[in-house]
Write an enzyme that holds these catalytic residues in place. Structure first.
Site, short mmCIF file in Angstrom:
data_model
loop_
_atom_site.label_atom_id
_atom_site.label_comp_id
_atom_site.label_asym_id
_atom_site.label_seq_id
_atom_site.Cartn_x
_atom_site.Cartn_y
_atom_site.Cartn_z
N SER A 89 0.77 -0.79 -0.04
CA SER A 89 -0.42 -0.18 0.10
C SER A 89 0.51 0.87 -0.39
O SER A 89 2.57 1.40 0.37
CB SER A 89 -0.68 0.21 1.10
OG SER A 89 -1.56 0.70 1.48
N TYR A 102 -2.86 0.47 10.48
CA TYR A 102 -3.10 -0.58 9.03
C TYR A 102 -1.30 -0.15 8.37
O TYR A 102 -0.68 -0.84 7.74
CB TYR A 102 -3.19 0.05 7.99
CG TYR A 102 -3.81 -0.34 6.59
CD1 TYR A 102 -4.01 -1.32 6.25
CD2 TYR A 102 -3.59 0.64 5.86
CE1 TYR A 102 -4.14 -2.28 4.50
CE2 TYR A 102 -3.74 0.06 4.09
CZ TYR A 102 -4.26 -0.76 3.64
OH TYR A 102 -3.69 -1.55 2.38
#
Length: 279
Positions: free
Chosen positions: A133, A146
């Site tokens: 990501s 995250y």
């Protein structure tokens, strides 16, 4: 043609990677929790093999890998795509929520990779594609855990690039920005069960409140993302990182400037921490 093994392939970028790999004539194994949820266009192809796979269940992983090898004779490209998001200020997130996230995003990836590596070592070749990501190179408010999971993915992938090179196996982390999938739906994104009012109108909750506006209006096109990932992974040499999306490129420039700004005033004193007799 190659055999691809894609986890989390029932929807989103995972499904688009599977479609793009199939369009290039490859055999594709789609690892999904429920094979009944495989999209019809994939399910109806004799070059697609769906296997039941929950990457948080260590018992299902070797069975899925063995079934894939039995069907197609090997695995040439592993795409670790299964994962989900978690939003909330660090103080709001419980240990159980954090551990659940890491079980999927990090340990699931580790265990699937560990199961596939013997197959690739025996072949003397293989490619590992880990879906990270933009949050894997830049920590952002409201997604600290995250980000931590995706920083871990990037670190694992970089280490594997060196560890597996003697065996002819390459590793790449893909770092996408926001793409127009259902990632911001409750099926893919969890929000901390506790909300602390003190964080209202601070960056952590501004990010949290952004979900409703951004969902299904994201900049990135997952079809184009899947096609590019397959194009890159089909080449002779994988880059260590594939930065994916305009927003990722913008934030990468910010990150690079930050590194230089942090480094410049302390470079000499940092170097001076060596022993005086060091060469």
């Amino acid at each position: 043609m190659a055999t691809w093994f894609v986890t989390g392939a029932s929807r989103g970028i995972g499904a688009e990677i599977a479609r793009a790999a199939l369009a290039e004539g490859n055999d594709v194994v789609v690892g999904v929790r429920n094979p009944e949820r495989v999209p019809a266009d994939l399910k109806n192809s004799d070059k697609v093999f769906a296997v039941a796979l929950d990457v948080t269940d260590n018992n299902s992983i070797p069975q899925a890998v063995e079934a894939a090898v039995d069907r197609f004779g090997g695995i040439d490209v592993l795409v670790n795509n299964a994962g989900r998001g978690l939003m909330g200020a660090l103080e709001e997130i419980t240990e159980a929520e954090a551990r659940s996230l890491f079980d999927l995003n990090v340990f699931g990836l580790i265990n699937v990779t560990r199961a596939v590596l013997p197959v690739m070592r025996e072949q003397g070749s293989g490619k590992l594609v880990h879906i990270g990501s933009r949050s894997g190179f830049e920590g952002e408010p409201g997604v600290s855990l995250y980000s931590a999971s995706k920083f871990a993915v990037a670190g694992i992938s970089e280490a594997l690039s060196a560890e597996m090179a003697p065996f002819g196996i390459q590793s790449m982390v893909v770092e996408p920005g926001v793409f127009r999938t259902d990632f911001l739906d409750s099926s893919s994104l969890s929000v901390a069960a506790t909300r602390i009012a003190a964080y209202d109108n601070t960056p952590a909750h501004v990010t949290l409140d952004w979900i409703g506006k951004a969902n299904h209006a994201q900049l990135g096109d997952p079809v184009k993302a899947g096609a590019l990932i397959v194009e890159v992974a089909t080449g002779d040499r994988l880059p260590t990182h594939l930065y994916l999306g305009r927003d990722t490129l913008d934030r990468l420039e910010v990150k690079l400037r930050q590194v230089q700004e942090d480094l410049a005033p302390w470079r000499e004193k940092s170097a001076a921490t060596a022993h005086d007799d060091a060469a």
